[in-house]
Enzyme design. Structure first.
Site, PDB file in Angstrom:
ATOM      1  N   HIS A   1      -1.232   3.328   0.098  1.00 60.49           N
ATOM      2  CA  HIS A   1       0.046   3.848  -0.443  1.00 60.49           C
ATOM      3  C   HIS A   1       0.561   5.280   0.392  1.00 60.49           C
ATOM      4  O   HIS A   1      -0.328   5.736   0.527  1.00 60.49           O
ATOM      5  CB  HIS A   1      -0.002   4.238  -1.970  1.00 60.49           C
ATOM      6  CG  HIS A   1       1.244   4.134  -2.676  1.00 60.49           C
ATOM      7  ND1 HIS A   1       1.976   5.384  -2.498  1.00 60.49           N
ATOM      8  CD2 HIS A   1       1.869   3.450  -3.630  1.00 60.49           C
ATOM      9  CE1 HIS A   1       3.025   4.983  -3.188  1.00 60.49           C
ATOM     10  NE2 HIS A   1       2.938   3.945  -3.899  1.00 60.49           N
TER      11      HIS A   1
ATOM     12  N   ARG B   1      10.972   7.484  -2.614  1.00 63.51           N
ATOM     13  CA  ARG B   1      11.511   7.294  -1.335  1.00 63.51           C
ATOM     14  C   ARG B   1      12.462   6.362  -1.392  1.00 63.51           C
ATOM     15  O   ARG B   1      13.673   6.502  -0.601  1.00 63.51           O
ATOM     16  CB  ARG B   1      10.491   6.699  -0.363  1.00 63.51           C
ATOM     17  CG  ARG B   1       9.415   7.481   0.015  1.00 63.51           C
ATOM     18  CD  ARG B   1       8.296   6.966   1.046  1.00 63.51           C
ATOM     19  NE  ARG B   1       7.434   6.128   0.386  1.00 63.51           N
ATOM     20  CZ  ARG B   1       7.673   4.938   0.593  1.00 63.51           C
ATOM     21  NH1 ARG B   1       8.135   4.152   1.353  1.00 63.51           N
ATOM     22  NH2 ARG B   1       6.749   3.905  -0.247  1.00 63.51           N
TER      23      ARG B   1
END
Ligand SMILES: Cc1cc2nc3c(=O)[nH]c(=O)nc-3n(C[C@H](O)[C@H](O)[C@H](O)COP(=O)(O)OP(=O)(O)OC[C@H]3O[C@@H](n4cnc5c(N)ncnc54)[C@H](O)[C@@H]3O)c2cc1C
Ligand code: HEM
Ligand code: SF4
Ligand code: F3S
Ligand code: FES
Lengths: 246, 112, 110, 582
Positions: free
Chosen positions: D238, D260
């Protein structure tokens, strides 16, 4: 926190299966350090006999709760700087109101037995062959259920409650909070049974609104309000003219 | 160690309990005194004269304070448990305590 | 310890006592001005069925309410034994209502 | 060495989504059989299913279909998934969601019209992720756990499985040897059928997200039992794990993907954005690409003070961030970081292991009576797991395993006779650290975590991998020479740390060997020396099994049983759009 302090004096309440005692440790301080990190450091570097519990490290599993300076907290998300007093000392003890197995590990089985006793589980009215219930996102009962749903079964509220301390049978805030959530779940099929279960001698009416539960719940839930909700609902059951609980 | 009790609502609980207990224990005495009327007004008067003693007065004012605390605190609990009003409980308990003090002061004032 | 029925009784008696106690307090403030004398008390109350009902019901409510509360406190703080607590609380109930009704009788009937 | 024996009909290892689902299904199918869950932590309070934030992929909405979900899974897995497993996953997920909601009491977020809300998740062509806020795992495990508590299922909490015990007669599963972590005693649990659902968990990397109880014990046991694993090189990273420095368990824990997606910036040590150098989508590129971008930046020395990069949300308005990502912002604040307005240091973090035991789509293994489901089983995801397919995988296959085990256990008269030699051997091995002089296993652990991160991590090449392999083997030698000072076995966390490390070293070696064997780059596995994906039509997966003291790595061709590269099950379109993070 005293930023000059290079170490922290930590006192830990211990139990080896027979006797209770205390140990004291000098733990190096770091900028980023939680109470769980302190306990880990002690076990890894100072005293391998120390027993404690954790799993997720991020406040989701509710395994790591302990008494920090006399207040029940999730240790993985309690930054040391938020609990350390001016003299750079910290006291750590297991949760109250549950039998201590070893040091900081407590036996949670009664906590979960009471969860079941409070019928803190869903009783279905549909099966997997039925479509999902249509419940709009602004449904009022659902909004109420949602307020109390994000419980991680950490036992902090249970540990903060003096009624639990005084009355072995009392179901306690977490189980009652769960029962209240289910009372607001229109899909559930056992609401009367559950109401009976939480109105007995061990039930919600034993709560004296001390609010330790709501004060300390790390997820900012309000078991005290849930319990008040249960009290209202049981009264409604007894009194046809009782306050409505819509 | 008992730091988990250091929040206002726990103190409110404690105050409510102590005041309720004190009331429950005092009431029989109160009733006994009033029951003296059975032996005539003079006996009651003797007992009431006793209540002119300063410390008895202080105790009585204290009792009124307890009654006020218990009553107002009780109203707070009833609001919390029986209604949907989501008033700030800490604010309520502080006000209840403040108001109790005022009531007791009025009593003290009148009694002097 | 406490179940729905006891809880209900405790809350109902509390609600019922509210107007009674407030009235009592106001009257007392009024009465206390100038000192309390037996004649004053009795003069106001004696022979009044109204006051008899007023204080009589107060006594019963307070006795029920207080006894239930006492039972809880006894259990949680002193004797964690339900039977003992229930017996003690019934005793308190009897004492409170007995002495109370006697007092009401005394101040209103003679 | 003496041990206690407990007998049950159905034994389940682990209480994540797979374990709990299996228990409920088994008990429902065969109420008269005894079902026992043995778990390393407290029931339902450990493992990763509880930590699921994003949600659960399921084709429910009009316009979506099992076929589309399946195609996304295959494309996402770069044509390596076992297609029958992937199909079972996608096909059964809708039933599981209805079961979770209607029978077990989960409640997932709704749309204004009352239908269940499905959000977008990385790499999928349809918004199909069902969720409960950003605490989906708590809702799922909370509900499963309370059902298990209510239904007369036996619990062996804080019991660590250490060896799969087969029968000496016919090789059938006979039970599992465990350590009761509270007393420190050995316990043999005999059972007619056993499910292994210990949830893998690549915690052998310096930075990792899974819960602390997971240490690949299951796969290490499987290797010792002679089972074959697949896809072991496939470790998903991740991109944004929290970086809190050394000595804090916060390090590595995940900061959610949505940051994000919502427009958060990644900044290097010079506080400059860098992701556009690596991908046109910048910060919104897929997990693997962003992880590699960050890793590159770190390798070139452009790091933040603790050695990572920054994530910055402030430009979106701290208030907006605080309200949209309230859970995440509070979590950071509790730990001393200002996510809403400040800079938080992040680093790629090992998140999920796609590899696992080779099983059939009905969760059977080569050992009769032994079933494997959840993250312990390999195949469904191929080289990459779609966000939201993890919990779908564990609940779908856990349920199937429960049904299968109940059926099989009902038909069996007698428990298989456990192989005494295996038991004795296993007890001996586990007592070994007690006999050696105490040393610092902590340092071995640190070495392993660094080795895996540096040599077998986000970017790989033959040289680094071989060095890594040498180091891992040296660490095993070192571990076997290092004991535990504390000899009392009850609540001995140091002992369990040693045992964790043993499992991690065994599986690390297998990961490293498998990574060496894959000379192309697919999904989570990136070889700098072989950056191309290779011919899709001749895709292979790696297998690993133990033979005496060595691990044997092989390749097997992927069977395109439902769809071939270049084809699609979706009539209207052949090529699917590139993965995008929304
Ligand atoms: C932070 C995080 C976020 C995630 N978010 C998502 C998401 O949004 N969507 C998604 O689909 N997936 C997500 N995943 C992945 C998902 O959580 C896993 O794929 C899935 O939950 C695995 O389920 P499981 O039942 O196989 O294992 P787990 O839930 O991990 O359970 C494993 C169990 O086995 C026990 N165990 C381990 N070793 C032993 C032993 N030796 N003896 C006995 N018991 C043992 C453990 O204690 C635990 O109880 C996330 C993972 C993490 C870490
Ligand atoms: C109108 C006046 C009153 C009100 C509104 C009131 C209200 C209440 C309430 C709501 C409680 C429950 C508290 C809990 O469960 O924690 C309570 C408890 C109690 N009350 Fe009263 N009360 C009143 C008068 C009295 C009187 C006159 C007595 C004396 C006999 C009394 C004695 C008690 C006692 C002993 C308790 C138990 C306290 C505890 O369990 O902590 N109350 N009261
Ligand atoms: S209600 Fe809050 S404090 Fe109580 S168990 Fe649940 S999360 Fe913990
Ligand atoms: S602390 Fe206990 S007394 Fe009631 S309000 Fe909470 S349960
Ligand atoms: S370790 Fe899971 S809540 Fe703290």
């Amino acid at each position: 926190m005293n930023s000059n302090a290079k170490t922290l004096t930590v006192t830990v309440d211990r139990f080896d299966g027979d006797t209770h005692y205390q140990t004291t440790h000098e733990v190096p301080t770091r900028d980023n350090q939680t109470v769980l990190d302190v306990v880990t450091w002690i076990q890894q570097h100072d005293d391998p006999t120390l027993a404690y519990r954790f799993a997720c490290r991020v406040g989701m599993c509710g395994s790591c709760a302990m008494n920090v300076n006399g207040e029940p907290k999730w240790s993985c998300r309690t930054h040391v700087s938020k609990v350390v007093s001016g003299d750079a000392s910290l006291s750590i003890a297991p949760l109250r109101n549950m039998p201590v197995l070893r040091d900081l590990s407590v036996d949670m089985s009664e906590f979960f037995d009471k969860w079941t006793q409070a019928v803190g589980y869903f009783v279905p009215t549909k099966t997997k062959d039925d479509p999902l219930s249509e419940i709009t996102s602004d449904d009022r009962a659902r909004a109420k259920a949602n307020q109390s749903i994000e419980c991680i079964n950490c036992g902090i509220c249970y540990s903060a409650c003096d009624v639990v301390a005084a009355n072995d049978a009392y179901l306690g805030p977490a189980a009652l909070n769960r029962a209240w959530t289910l009372m607001n779940d229109e899909r559930d099929g056992a609401r009367q049974t559950r109401l009976d279960a939480v109105s007995g001698d061990a039930g919600c009416h034993n709560c004296h609104s001390q609010h330790g539960c709501s004060t300390y719940c790390p997820n900012l839930l309000a078991p005290a309000s849930s319990i008040a909700g249960l009290k209202r609902q049981t009264l409604m059951n007894l009194l046809p003219w009782g306050p409505s609980d819509d | 160690m008992m730091k988990h009790r250091s929040h206002p609502l726990w103190k409110a609980f404690l105050l409510h309990r102590i005041s309720g207990l004190a009331l429950a224990l005092f009431l029989p005495i109160h009733f006994v005194i009033l029951g003296l009327a059975l032996e005539g007004a003079s006996a009651l008067n003797t007992a009431l004269a006793f209540s002119d003693l300063p410390f008895v007065k202080a105790a009585e004012v204290g009792l009124i304070l307890l009654l006020a605390i218990h009553l107002l605190g009780g109203i707070r609990i009833l609001i919390l448990e029986l209604t949907h009003l989501s008033w700030d409980q800490q604010m309520l308990s502080r006000s209840a305590f403040g108001l109790s003090a005022i009531i007791a002061t009025i009593f003290l004032w009148s009694a002097l | 310890m406490i179940n729905a029925r006891l809880y209900l009784m405790q809350r109902l008696t509390a609600i019922a006592m509210l107007p009674l106690i407030i009235t009592h307090l106001v009257v007392m403030i009024y009465a206390i001005n100038g000192g309390l004398s037996a004649e004053e008390i009795l003069g106001r109350t004696q022979g009044s069925i109204g006051w008899a009902v007023f204080y009589g019901s107060f006594v019963l409510f307070a006795a029920i309410h207080g006894a239930i509360g006492f039972r809880t406190i006894l259990y949680e703080w002193f004797v964690p034994n339900i039977t003992v607590c229930s017996v003690a609380s019934i005793a308190l109930l009897v004492i409170l209502s007995g002495l109370g009704l006697r007092a009401v009788y005394a101040v209103t009937w003679l | 060495m003496s041990y206690q024996t407990i007998t049950t009909d159905i034994l389940i290892l682990g209480s994540g989504g797979a374990g709990l689902f299996a228990a409920l299904h088994a008990k429902k199918q065969a109420p008269d059989l005894s079902v026992t869950i043995a778990v390393k932590g407290l029931l339902g309070k450990c493992g990763c299913t509880r930590m699921v934030q994003g949600g659960y992929n399921v084709a429910l909405a009009p316009g979506d279909s099992v076929e589309r979900h399946f195609m996304d899974t295959i494309e996402g897995g770069k044509w390596l998934p076992h297609q029958e497993m992937a199909w079972t996953l996608c096909q059964t997920a809708p039933e599981r969601i209805r079961e979770l909601e209607n029978e077990l009491g989960c409640f997932f977020d709704r749309n204004p019209d009352g239908s269940v809300h499905q959000k977008a998740f990385a790499g999928q062509t349809f918004d199909r992720t069902v969720h409960k806020g950003d605490l989906t795992g708590i809702e799922i495990i909370g509900r499963l756990m309370e059902q298990v508590h209510a239904r007369g299922i036996n619990k062996l909490e804080e019991h660590r499985a250490i060896e799969l015990i087969v029968s000496s007669n016919d090789g059938r599963i006979a039970g599992v040897l465990m350590i009761d972590m509270r007393s420190g005693e050995f316990v043999l649990v005999r059972a007619k059928t056993v499910l292994m659902a210990t949830g893998g968990g690549p915690t052998m990397y310096r930075y990792h997200t899974p819960s602390g109880d997971k240490s690949m014990d299951g796969l290490a046991m499987a290797l010792r039992a002679g089972l074959t694993l697949r896809d072991m090189e496939m470790v998903q990273f991740h991109p944004t794990g929290l970086l809190g420095g050394e000595g804090t368990r916060m390090t590595g824990t995940v900061l959610e993907e949505g940051l994000r997606g919502a427009g958060g910036y990644l900044l290097n040590g010079n506080k400059e954005r860098f992701m556009f150098q690596y991908d046109d989508r910048g910060e919104r590129a897929t997990r693997d690409i962003v992880s590699r971008g960050i890793y590159e930046e770190m390798r070139s020395g452009q790091t933040s003070p603790l050695g990572g990069v920054y994530i910055s949300m402030g430009h979106l308005g701290p208030d907006m961030v605080a309200s949209k990502f309230s859970g995440m912002v509070k979590r950071c604040a509790d730990c001393g970081f200002d996510l809403a307005g400040g800079l938080v240091e992040v680093v790629p973090t090992a998140h999920y292991l796609m590899g696992g035991v080779i099983v059939t789509p009905d969760t059977r293994t080569e050992i009769p009576g032994l079933f494997v489901a959840g993250e312990d089983a390999g195949g469904a995801h191929g080289s990459n797991r779609l966000g939201g397919n993890g919990v779908a995988n564990s609940t779908v296959f856990g349920g199937i395993a429960g049904d299968q085990m109940a059926e099989e256990a009902s038909s069996i008269q007698h428990h298989a006779e456990p192989d005494q030699h295996l038991i004795d051997q296993a007890i001996e091995r586990n007592l070994n650290p007690m006999r050696l002089n105490g040393g610092s296993i902590h340092e071995i652990r640190e070495d392993l975590l660094n080795t895996m991160w540096e040599h077998v991590g986000v970017m790989r090449n033959a040289e680094a991998l071989s060095q890594g392999l040498t180091k891992i083997r040296a660490l095993r030698t070192e571990l076997y020479a290092t004991g535990i000072a504390l000899k009392a076995r009850s609540f001995n966390m140091a002992w369990h740390e040693w045992l964790n490390l043993e499992s991690l070293i065994d599986t690390s070696e297998v990961i490293c060997l498998s990574a060496l064997a894959r000379d192309n780059s697919r999904g989570a596995h990136f070889r700098e020396d072989f950056p191309e994906a290779g011919d899709l039509n001749s895709s292979f997966f790696t297998t690993a099994h133990q033979s005496r003291d060595t691990y044997v790595i092989n390749r097997r061709p992927v069977e395109f049983s439902r769809v071939k590269p270049g084809e699609s099950l979706l009539a209207s379109e052949n090529a699917l759009p590139e993965e995008v993070i929304s």
